[in-house]
Design an enzyme around this catalytic site. Structure first.
Site, short mmCIF file in Angstrom:
data_model
loop_
_atom_site.label_atom_id
_atom_site.label_comp_id
_atom_site.label_asym_id
_atom_site.label_seq_id
_atom_site.Cartn_x
_atom_site.Cartn_y
_atom_site.Cartn_z
N GLY A 95 110.30 71.20 100.22
CA GLY A 95 110.43 71.10 99.49
C GLY A 95 109.26 70.68 98.85
N ARG A 96 107.67 70.44 99.36
CA ARG A 96 106.67 69.85 98.78
C ARG A 96 105.33 69.77 99.56
NH1 ARG A 96 106.05 63.18 99.65
NH2 ARG A 96 107.32 62.95 101.49
N LYS A 116 100.29 69.81 102.49
CA LYS A 116 101.77 69.00 101.71
C LYS A 116 101.53 68.36 100.33
CE LYS A 116 104.52 65.00 104.31
NZ LYS A 116 104.38 64.10 104.78
N ASP A 128 109.78 66.04 93.20
CA ASP A 128 108.67 66.71 92.45
C ASP A 128 107.40 67.53 92.94
OD1 ASP A 128 106.70 64.52 93.77
OD2 ASP A 128 106.54 63.58 91.98
N ARG A 186 110.97 73.66 113.49
CA ARG A 186 111.46 72.32 113.37
C ARG A 186 113.07 72.82 114.19
NH1 ARG A 186 109.77 68.96 108.95
NH2 ARG A 186 107.81 69.96 108.56
N ASP A 258 115.57 67.50 111.06
CA ASP A 258 114.28 68.31 110.56
C ASP A 258 113.33 67.77 110.92
OD1 ASP A 258 116.13 66.34 108.85
OD2 ASP A 258 113.80 66.51 107.58
N ASP A 268 105.62 65.07 110.83
CA ASP A 268 106.13 64.59 109.94
C ASP A 268 105.93 63.21 109.53
OD1 ASP A 268 106.63 65.91 107.72
OD2 ASP A 268 108.56 66.09 107.90
P1 AMP Z 1 111.10 63.92 104.35
O1 AMP Z 1 111.76 62.66 104.69
O2 AMP Z 1 109.52 64.07 104.52
O3 AMP Z 1 111.15 64.40 105.86
O4 AMP Z 1 111.11 65.39 103.60
C1 AMP Z 1 112.83 65.28 103.52
C2 AMP Z 1 112.90 66.79 103.08
O5 AMP Z 1 112.76 66.26 101.69
C3 AMP Z 1 112.23 67.69 103.19
O6 AMP Z 1 113.14 69.01 102.61
C4 AMP Z 1 110.92 67.71 102.49
O7 AMP Z 1 110.30 69.02 101.74
C5 AMP Z 1 111.54 67.09 100.68
N1 AMP Z 1 111.11 66.00 99.77
C6 AMP Z 1 110.49 64.78 100.33
N2 AMP Z 1 109.38 64.31 98.95
C7 AMP Z 1 109.66 65.21 98.59
C8 AMP Z 1 108.83 65.04 97.31
N3 AMP Z 1 108.25 64.18 96.28
N4 AMP Z 1 109.32 66.44 96.44
C9 AMP Z 1 110.62 67.39 96.90
N5 AMP Z 1 110.87 67.06 98.13
C10 AMP Z 1 110.61 66.27 98.78
MG MG Z 2 110.16 66.18 106.87
#
Ligand code: AMP
Ligand code: MG
Length: 499
Positions: A95-96, A116, A128, A186, A258, A268
């Site tokens: 997502g980011r 990232k 965002d 993953r 994930d 991560d």
């Molecule tokens: P994480 O907790 O970083 O492993 O993220 C879990 C999911 O949420 C993944 O699909 C990330 O890409 C998405 N994600 C986390 N933070 C953001 C952000 N600020 N904007 C968009 N997607 C996010």
């Molecule tokens: Mg993640």
């Protein structure tokens, strides 16, 4: 060594982009506002055959701040799913983060360039697409610290800061981290296709991962049951990884499926933490209210995640092979942990799983540490200097414990054990100093570097920690203050998923 390359002449070999469209969305990074270089890691540049001097060009921060696309880059966001805090989430994905492409170096290694904080993608859900400077610095420091500790991990090339405002609990600034790994596949990638009943894609992905990343596993690609053997190999690598986390006192904080790499590397970095006081129930993630990812639960969570992966592989892997993989996970994790702890105690006679005496010696030391809130890293480092002589009091170590009588009783047993194997103080100490780090990335150390960076744009502490943690087993006497347990303010720092 081959000649180092410029940003424009990196050798891209984008294998993931050759997979069917169902695996990703083609996207481009959204530029950060006024990007500037916060830190660059020359060791990581060399992994790409990239000349570290390139970091001096404005195009460097521009490229990794999302402003320019490097020639050969084919950016995409990967799609995946996963079990988050025990519940299946059917569509996640980067997502980011944007996979800029894969660079093949002159040694034949391939490295994902994963940016990232690169802005919105189709998988951003309601977020965002940005990462904040604070969390990029944490990941940058910790992935390199883990590398220094000899623990499989993604690496980090650089952090780029900006003037882009990002709203979290308060307004912060957006940043990017350029992460490197041989692959970002993953467990959740397989889960995504399993739960959508796209079994052909599971096979395509398994074939891809086996061919790209497991070519050296004997006969994996050619022999019978390649998928069963692949699962077994992932299980064993995960087991060894988690055993290493437990031995060094590292809590990942968000062990969702994930966030589990099919290559068995730490992936991560979010609200991770190293143990200061030895507390097996340590929860480093403030968002983890029930302690699902508490330090002591990590081996069981690894098992849970491997079950999620197993389920996703059921179209390819027979039940007995799944059971075999899960059994191997449990055996290898316990055995490797025992080996690592044996080395941390400086015992060289082999310690078999049924060697109750040694297990008890370790358990009792840990229990003493827990009772005294003793610092995990410092107790083991002090233990390196343990003197075996009957009269030796080992004051430095003893004073880390509240109950001195209990420590002395333990020390007498330890002496006996060392004596039984003819251990020599000096030789043992040298061996132990290679496995008991003097320095780990304590939360308060990262916090201090982040404060200087975010409040004063002073990045010198980041450089200092990178240098320190590159060799965490060396004494580095001029840096000894970094081995201190946290001061009071440093014990109450809160780290959560919000980053
Ligand atoms: P994480 O907790 O970083 O492993 O993220 C879990 C999911 O949420 C993944 O699909 C990330 O890409 C998405 N994600 C986390 N933070 C953001 C952000 N600020 N904007 C968009 N997607 C996010
Ligand atoms: Mg993640």
């Amino acid at each position: 060594m081959a000649a180092l390359r410029t940003l424009e002449t990196l050798h891209f070999d984008n294998t993931f982009a050759r997979l069917p469209d169902a695996f990703y969305a083609k996207v481009t990074p959204t530029p950060l506002k006024n990007p500037f270089l916060v830190s660059v890691n020359p060791d990581a540049a060399v992994l790409l055959d990239l000349d570290p001097e390139e970091a001096k060009r404005p195009e460097f921060a521009g490229s990794f701040g999302g402003q320019y696309l490097l020639p050969g880059s084919e950016p995409l966001a990967m799609v995946y799913a996963g079990h988050q805090f025990g519940a299946y989430v059917s569509r996640l994905g980067d997502g980011r983060a944007i996979l800029l492409g894969e660079v093949r170096n002159s040694r034949g290694e391939k490295w994902d360039l994963h940016l990232k904080g690169a802005g919105l993608t189709p998988f951003s859900r309601d977020d965002d697409g940005r990462a904040v400077l604070r969390s990029c610095i944490r990941e940058y420091l910790c992935s390199e610290a883990m590398y220094g500790l000899g623990i499989p991990t993604t690496r980090a090339l650089c952090v780029v800061g900006s003037e882009e405002e990002v709203l979290r609990d308060q307004v912060e600034t957006g940043a990017t981290l350029l992460r490197l790994a041989p692959s970002h596949v993953r467990f959740g990638h397989f889960e995504f296709f399993y739960w959508r009943r796209q079994f052909d894609h599971i096979k395509t992905l398994a074939d891809y991962v086996i061919a790209q990343y497991y070519p050296n596993v004997p006969d994996l690609a050619r022999g019978p049951d390649p998928y069963a053997r692949f699962y077994h190999e992932v299980a064993v690598r995960t087991a060894r990884l988690i055993a290493k986390w437990q031995a060094v006192g590292f809590a990942h904080g968000v062990m969702n499926s994930d966030n589990m790499s099919v290559l068995g590397m730490t992936l991560d970095y979010g609200p991770f933490g190293f143990l200061d006081d030895y507390d097996p129930s340590f929860i480093c993630n403030h968002s983890d209210r029930h302690g699902r990812y508490a330090f002591r639960n990590q081996p069981d969570i690894g098992y849970f995640n491997l079950r999620c992966l197993a389920q996703a592989l059921t179209p390819l892997v027979p039940d007995e092979a799944i059971k075999g993989g899960l059994d191997a996970y449990e055996t290898v994790c316990a055995k490797h942990y025992a080996e690592l702890m044996q080395a941390k105690l400086g015992l060289s006679d082999s310690w078999s799983a049924d060697d109750v005496g040694d297990e008890r010696l370790l358990r009792d030391l840990l229990e003493l540490m827990r009772g005294s809130c003793a610092d995990y890293t410092n107790v083991f480092r002090s233990l390196c200097d343990f003197q075996q002589a009957p009269k030796a009091k080992n004051e430095g170590l003893r004073d880390l414990f509240v109950d001195r009588d209990a420590f002395e009783a333990w020390a007498a047993r330890y002496k006996e054990r060392l004596h039984a194997e003819g251990s020599k103080d000096e030789m043992r100490a040298a061996r132990m100093r290679r496995v008991n780090p003097k320095y780990v990335l304590r939360n308060y150390l990262a916090h201090a570097a982040i404060q200087m960076a975010t409040e004063q744009k002073d990045f010198s502490e980041i450089e200092c920690l990178c240098r320190l943690l590159r060799d965490p087993f060396a004494e580095q006497p001029e840096m000894v203050r970094y081995a201190a347990p946290p001061p009071d303010w440093g014990k109450r720092l809160i780290v959560s998923c919000s980053s």
